[in-house]
Design a protein around this motif. Structure first.
Motif, PDB file in Angstrom:
ATOM      1  N   VAL A  96       0.853  -1.195   0.000  1.00  0.00           N
ATOM      2  CA  VAL A  96       0.000   0.000   0.000  1.00  0.00           C
ATOM      3  C   VAL A  96       0.887   1.244   0.000  1.00  0.00           C
ATOM      4  O   VAL A  96       0.689   2.189  -0.780  1.00  0.00           O
ATOM      5  CB  VAL A  96      -0.932   0.011   1.232  1.00  0.00           C
ATOM      6  N   ASN A  97       1.902   1.234   0.861  1.00  0.00           N
ATOM      7  CA  ASN A  97       2.807   2.383   0.975  1.00  0.00           C
ATOM      8  C   ASN A  97       3.574   2.609  -0.332  1.00  0.00           C
ATOM      9  O   ASN A  97       3.809   3.758  -0.730  1.00  0.00           O
ATOM     10  CB  ASN A  97       3.762   2.153   2.149  1.00  0.00           C
ATOM     11  N   ALA A  98       3.932   1.506  -1.016  1.00  0.00           N
ATOM     12  CA  ALA A  98       4.657   1.643  -2.284  1.00  0.00           C
ATOM     13  C   ALA A  98       3.806   2.404  -3.299  1.00  0.00           C
ATOM     14  O   ALA A  98       4.317   3.222  -4.066  1.00  0.00           O
ATOM     15  CB  ALA A  98       5.046   0.260  -2.825  1.00  0.00           C
ATOM     16  N   ARG A  99       2.493   2.147  -3.283  1.00  0.00           N
ATOM     17  CA  ARG A  99       1.594   2.874  -4.195  1.00  0.00           C
ATOM     18  C   ARG A  99       1.573   4.352  -3.839  1.00  0.00           C
ATOM     19  O   ARG A  99       1.601   5.225  -4.713  1.00  0.00           O
ATOM     20  CB  ARG A  99       0.178   2.301  -4.118  1.00  0.00           C
ATOM     21  N   ALA A 100       1.519   4.655  -2.537  1.00  0.00           N
ATOM     22  CA  ALA A 100       1.477   6.055  -2.088  1.00  0.00           C
ATOM     23  C   ALA A 100       2.765   6.782  -2.485  1.00  0.00           C
ATOM     24  O   ALA A 100       2.729   7.896  -3.023  1.00  0.00           O
ATOM     25  CB  ALA A 100       1.259   6.118  -0.578  1.00  0.00           C
ATOM     26  N   VAL A 101       3.911   6.134  -2.234  1.00  0.00           N
ATOM     27  CA  VAL A 101       5.199   6.774  -2.543  1.00  0.00           C
ATOM     28  C   VAL A 101       5.329   6.984  -4.052  1.00  0.00           C
ATOM     29  O   VAL A 101       5.777   8.040  -4.519  1.00  0.00           O
ATOM     30  CB  VAL A 101       6.370   5.936  -1.983  1.00  0.00           C
ATOM     31  N   ALA A 102       4.906   5.969  -4.831  1.00  0.00           N
ATOM     32  CA  ALA A 102       5.000   6.081  -6.295  1.00  0.00           C
ATOM     33  C   ALA A 102       4.119   7.227  -6.799  1.00  0.00           C
ATOM     34  O   ALA A 102       4.523   8.006  -7.677  1.00  0.00           O
ATOM     35  CB  ALA A 102       4.600   4.766  -6.957  1.00  0.00           C
ATOM     36  N   LEU A 103       2.919   7.353  -6.225  1.00  0.00           N
ATOM     37  CA  LEU A 103       2.026   8.446  -6.645  1.00  0.00           C
ATOM     38  C   LEU A 103       2.623   9.801  -6.274  1.00  0.00           C
ATOM     39  O   LEU A 103       2.619  10.740  -7.078  1.00  0.00           O
ATOM     40  CB  LEU A 103       0.639   8.274  -6.005  1.00  0.00           C
ATOM     41  N   ALA A 104       3.169   9.892  -5.056  1.00  0.00           N
ATOM     42  CA  ALA A 104       3.795  11.152  -4.627  1.00  0.00           C
ATOM     43  C   ALA A 104       4.935  11.519  -5.566  1.00  0.00           C
ATOM     44  O   ALA A 104       5.064  12.673  -5.997  1.00  0.00           O
ATOM     45  CB  ALA A 104       4.296  11.030  -3.189  1.00  0.00           C
ATOM     46  N   ASP A 105       5.752  10.528  -5.939  1.00  0.00           N
ATOM     47  CA  ASP A 105       6.866  10.784  -6.860  1.00  0.00           C
ATOM     48  C   ASP A 105       6.352  11.287  -8.213  1.00  0.00           C
ATOM     49  O   ASP A 105       6.930  12.201  -8.801  1.00  0.00           O
ATOM     50  CB  ASP A 105       7.700   9.506  -7.068  1.00  0.00           C
ATOM     51  N   SER A 106       5.259  10.678  -8.689  1.00  0.00           N
ATOM     52  CA  SER A 106       4.764  11.069 -10.016  1.00  0.00           C
ATOM     53  C   SER A 106       4.183  12.491  -9.974  1.00  0.00           C
ATOM     54  O   SER A 106       4.330  13.239 -10.941  1.00  0.00           O
ATOM     55  CB  SER A 106       3.739  10.057 -10.544  1.00  0.00           C
ATOM     56  N   ILE A 107       3.565  12.876  -8.852  1.00  0.00           N
ATOM     57  CA  ILE A 107       3.025  14.242  -8.740  1.00  0.00           C
ATOM     58  C   ILE A 107       4.177  15.249  -8.660  1.00  0.00           C
ATOM     59  O   ILE A 107       4.139  16.313  -9.289  1.00  0.00           O
ATOM     60  CB  ILE A 107       2.115  14.372  -7.495  1.00  0.00           C
ATOM     61  N   GLN A 108       5.210  14.901  -7.887  1.00  0.00           N
ATOM     62  CA  GLN A 108       6.384  15.777  -7.811  1.00  0.00           C
ATOM     63  C   GLN A 108       6.981  15.961  -9.204  1.00  0.00           C
ATOM     64  O   GLN A 108       7.315  17.072  -9.609  1.00  0.00           O
ATOM     65  CB  GLN A 108       7.466  15.172  -6.892  1.00  0.00           C
ATOM     66  N   ALA A 109       7.107  14.843  -9.926  1.00  0.00           N
ATOM     67  CA  ALA A 109       7.739  14.886 -11.247  1.00  0.00           C
ATOM     68  C   ALA A 109       6.911  15.714 -12.225  1.00  0.00           C
ATOM     69  O   ALA A 109       7.452  16.372 -13.114  1.00  0.00           O
ATOM     70  CB  ALA A 109       7.938  13.463 -11.772  1.00  0.00           C
ATOM     71  N   ALA A 110       5.583  15.694 -12.046  1.00  0.00           N
ATOM     72  CA  ALA A 110       4.707  16.433 -12.972  1.00  0.00           C
ATOM     73  C   ALA A 110       4.856  17.941 -12.792  1.00  0.00           C
ATOM     74  O   ALA A 110       4.507  18.707 -13.696  1.00  0.00           O
ATOM     75  CB  ALA A 110       3.255  16.008 -12.758  1.00  0.00           C
ATOM     76  N   ALA A 111       5.380  18.382 -11.641  1.00  0.00           N
ATOM     77  CA  ALA A 111       5.640  19.808 -11.376  1.00  0.00           C
ATOM     78  C   ALA A 111       4.468  20.690 -11.810  1.00  0.00           C
ATOM     79  O   ALA A 111       4.603  21.574 -12.642  1.00  0.00           O
ATOM     80  CB  ALA A 111       6.939  20.242 -12.053  1.00  0.00           C
ATOM     81  N   ILE A 112       3.303  20.422 -11.252  1.00  0.00           N
ATOM     82  CA  ILE A 112       2.091  21.166 -11.611  1.00  0.00           C
ATOM     83  C   ILE A 112       2.126  22.546 -10.945  1.00  0.00           C
ATOM     84  O   ILE A 112       2.385  22.653  -9.749  1.00  0.00           O
ATOM     85  CB  ILE A 112       0.841  20.373 -11.156  1.00  0.00           C
ATOM     86  N   ALA A 113       1.882  23.587 -11.740  1.00  0.00           N
ATOM     87  CA  ALA A 113       1.921  24.957 -11.214  1.00  0.00           C
ATOM     88  C   ALA A 113       0.927  25.107 -10.065  1.00  0.00           C
ATOM     89  O   ALA A 113      -0.213  24.649 -10.159  1.00  0.00           O
ATOM     90  CB  ALA A 113       1.590  25.944 -12.323  1.00  0.00           C
ATOM     91  N   GLY A 114       1.364  25.725  -8.984  1.00  0.00           N
ATOM     92  CA  GLY A 114       0.480  25.991  -7.848  1.00  0.00           C
ATOM     93  C   GLY A 114       0.594  24.949  -6.747  1.00  0.00           C
ATOM     94  O   GLY A 114       0.145  25.193  -5.626  1.00  0.00           O
ATOM     95  N   VAL A 115       1.173  23.774  -7.046  1.00  0.00           N
ATOM     96  CA  VAL A 115       1.322  22.736  -6.014  1.00  0.00           C
ATOM     97  C   VAL A 115       2.461  23.130  -5.077  1.00  0.00           C
ATOM     98  O   VAL A 115       3.554  23.457  -5.507  1.00  0.00           O
ATOM     99  CB  VAL A 115       1.580  21.346  -6.646  1.00  0.00           C
ATOM    100  N   ARG A 116       2.160  23.134  -3.764  1.00  0.00           N
ATOM    101  CA  ARG A 116       3.123  23.606  -2.772  1.00  0.00           C
ATOM    102  C   ARG A 116       3.868  22.484  -2.076  1.00  0.00           C
ATOM    103  O   ARG A 116       4.958  22.675  -1.560  1.00  0.00           O
ATOM    104  CB  ARG A 116       2.394  24.383  -1.669  1.00  0.00           C
ATOM    105  N   ASP A 117       3.252  21.340  -1.949  1.00  0.00           N
ATOM    106  CA  ASP A 117       3.836  20.276  -1.142  1.00  0.00           C
ATOM    107  C   ASP A 117       3.131  18.968  -1.483  1.00  0.00           C
ATOM    108  O   ASP A 117       1.917  18.969  -1.718  1.00  0.00           O
ATOM    109  CB  ASP A 117       3.632  20.579   0.354  1.00  0.00           C
ATOM    110  N   VAL A 118       3.893  17.884  -1.502  1.00  0.00           N
ATOM    111  CA  VAL A 118       3.327  16.557  -1.761  1.00  0.00           C
ATOM    112  C   VAL A 118       3.839  15.644  -0.652  1.00  0.00           C
ATOM    113  O   VAL A 118       5.046  15.527  -0.458  1.00  0.00           O
ATOM    114  CB  VAL A 118       3.759  16.012  -3.134  1.00  0.00           C
ATOM    115  N   VAL A 119       2.914  15.041   0.100  1.00  0.00           N
ATOM    116  CA  VAL A 119       3.303  14.314   1.304  1.00  0.00           C
ATOM    117  C   VAL A 119       2.760  12.888   1.285  1.00  0.00           C
ATOM    118  O   VAL A 119       1.562  12.673   1.469  1.00  0.00           O
ATOM    119  CB  VAL A 119       2.780  15.037   2.572  1.00  0.00           C
ATOM    120  N   PRO A 120       3.639  11.891   1.062  1.00  0.00           N
ATOM    121  CA  PRO A 120       3.175  10.510   1.186  1.00  0.00           C
ATOM    122  C   PRO A 120       3.124  10.088   2.659  1.00  0.00           C
ATOM    123  O   PRO A 120       3.983  10.497   3.451  1.00  0.00           O
ATOM    124  CB  PRO A 120       4.251   9.717   0.438  1.00  0.00           C
TER     125      PRO A 120
END
Lengths: 238, 315
Positions: A20-44
């Motif tokens: 379960v945690n691996a899915r959370a970490v992978a999703l957090a990594d993909s959001i960080q990598a996407a560098a979406i404007a306005g996103v301040r913090d991504v926390v798995p």
């Protein structure tokens, strides 16, 4: 799942589980990598990802779509090319005042507790509580002693503790309720270091026992550059 | 370099900027102003960037001596203000001469004011922010509140000083001991009994004296859990209402930890965070559920009001 108007939390199954945690970490990594404007913090966390954003400068629909895509993507092999970090611990004695209690809990000797605690690799599920505090697991059920009912007012920096299925290192002196079985001379958080944080969610950690002499020698070197060199030597790519 | 000398520290005066974002995944709390709106207003009034650091003043203010002439503004709570013993206005900018002393006395309405100085307070950045986080001893002056004898470095004013003679309307109506805070349900509403959200809105909650910058412990209608009060630790956004086993909610504020192990029933809307930050211990809050549209409309209205001030002062 919206959390107010400036955060979204993606929840997975509520359990402490590396998959379960691996899915959370992978999703957090993909959001960080996407560098979406306005996103301040991504926390798995153990079982979720929180995305904090500025609601006035974020394209909400694009963010939600990106989260959907990220969550649907297959998860890389658990702990695929994550880092394995070896952490030296001086177990018991005055540095690990609860080791005897944990041994009682498991109806075993203190040496057995040390062998079990240092015998497996732990996953860093998430960081929280104070800067650099890593929640690691899963601790063998035989030594998974619950927290103290009344927390200590002061837990020294470097203390290694157990709280049921979790183990962790106190990065700074704070109050704390975990069962303290030893202490490490390695600093999980050192703002003066080039890389201030030793651990990241998804890393693996293996503890290994050192004696008091080694602990003192290592600790006395913490003010010079040797410490950061030794710290780096404890890290290897799996 | 020009400095600000701390003669008296006040009850709890801390250096704050917009906060330490981007490292919650490493357990680093955000910190920042309890009333972000007034913090930004104070900066705008003296022509500072919105990112400059101000002093957050709580209940009883400090006394400060200036090395050089600066534009100064106090926004947020109404405090007695005096420069060398002569009364000074709140909510507008004024000039403090070199060698003068600014005294921030007791508050009459609201709990926290933001003292902005042209050029900003330029203590060293820690992870990209000057915000003080008291519990992790990070940012500001050695990670703590000001104390007498401290010397605060000031930056170079970026723009010509311009005193705003006319008080501009504050985007926040200061509470007088009580405020209504709008919330959005969730993120963990399913952990509560069906009547819990109604209970939350049924009566006032009192802010306990043990409340601080991390959160407001609230005393009022009990909120009942549907499946226990312990969850596997989850992220804790600003303004979230966390409910431990006691059923008494905690409103998480600027210095909150990055994660927590209690279910969360509702989250204060961003536009009302500043209003909550203007409440002190013993004062009361009513919660009312609103729609996402209403939350966004309120935030946009607040943003417009702040941008109007920024435009009028050239910041």
């Amino acid at each position: 799942m919206p959390a107010g108007d400036s955060a979204l939390i993606v929840e997975f199954e509520e359990r402490i589980d590396p998959a379960v945690n691996a899915r959370a970490v992978a999703l957090a990594d993909s959001i960080q990598a996407a560098a979406i404007a306005g996103v301040r913090d991504v926390v798995p966390t153990y079982r979720s990802v929180a995305v904090y954003f500025d609601p006035l400068s974020t394209n909400y629909d694009a963010l939600v779509a990106s989260l959907g895509r990220g969550a649907a993507r297959p998860v890389p092999e658990p702990a695929g090319d994550r880092i394995l970090i070896h952490v030296p611990v001086c177990y018991g004695g005055e540095l690990g005042p609860d080791l005897a209690r944990v041994a009682d809990f498991g109806h075993m000797s203190e040496d057995d507790v040390v062998a079990i605690h240092s015998g497996v690799n732990y996953r860093v599920f998430m960081l929280g509580f104070v800067p650099g505090f890593a929640y690691m697991g899963i601790v063998d059920a035989r030594i998974a002693a619950p927290r103290h009912s009344t927390p200590r007012v002061r837990v020294p920096r470097g203390s290694v503790g157990i709280a049921a299925a979790q183990t962790g290192i106190y990065p700074t002196e704070t109050p704390g309720g975990w069962q303290l079985i030893g202490r490490t001379p390695v600093k999980p958080f050192d703002p003066s270091r080039a890389e201030p944080f030793l651990l990241t969610a998804g890393d693996s950690v293996q503890f290994y026992p050192i004696d008091r002499g080694e602990f003192d020698r290592w600790s006395s070197n913490t003010e010079d550059t040797k410490e950061s060199k030794d710290t780096m030597n404890t890290i290897e790519k799996k | 370099m020009a400095r600000l000398h701390v003669i008296k520290a006040g009850m709890l005066t801390t250096v704050q900027d917009r906060g330490r974002w981007g490292l919650q995944s490493r357990g680093v709390p955000v910190a920042g102003p309890m009333d972000p709106c007034s913090h930004r207003l104070a900066n705008a009034l003296v022509g500072n960037d919105a990112g400059a650091a101000t002093l957050e003043v709580t209940l009883v203010g400090p006394e400060l001596e200036f090395d050089d002439e600066r534009a100064v503004a106090v926004a947020g709570a109404e405090f007695e203000l005096a420069v060398d013993g002569r009364p000074a206005p709140v909510g507008v900018s004024f000039v403090v001469a070199a060698g003068s002393r600014l005294r921030v006395g007791h508050r009459s309405r609201g709990a926290r004011a933001y003292l902005a100085i042209s050029g900003g307070v330029t203590v060293p950045m820690v992870f990209g922010s000057r915000a003080t986080h008291l519990v992790s001893v990070m940012g500001g002056i050695e990670g703590r509140a000001l104390k007498p004898g401290d010397e605060l470095p000031l930056g170079v004013p970026m723009r010509p000083r311009r005193s705003s003679r006319i008080p501009l309307p504050s985007p926040i109506v200061l509470p007088d001991g009580h405020a209504t805070i709008r919330v959005l349900p969730g993120p963990q509403q399913e952990y509560f009994s069906s009547g819990a959200l109604d209970a939350l809105q049924s009566a006032r909650y009192k802010i306990a004296t043990s409340s601080d910058r991390m959160g407001f412990r609230l005393e009022g209608p009990r909120l009942t859990h549907a499946r226990g009060a312990d969850i596997i630790s989850d992220a804790t956004p600003l303004g979230v209402l966390q409910v431990p086993a006691s059923g008494q909610p905690i409103l998480l504020m600027a210095d909150r930890q990055t994660t927590g192990g209690y279910p969360t029933i509702a989250t204060a809307i961003s536009a009302d965070i500043g209003l909550a930050g203007q409440l002190g211990p013993g004062e009361t809050i009513s919660f009312v559920v609103c729609s996402h549209q209403e939350a966004m409309a309120a935030l946009i209205a607040q943003e417009r009001a702040l941008m109007a001030v920024e435009a009028s002062t050239g910041s």
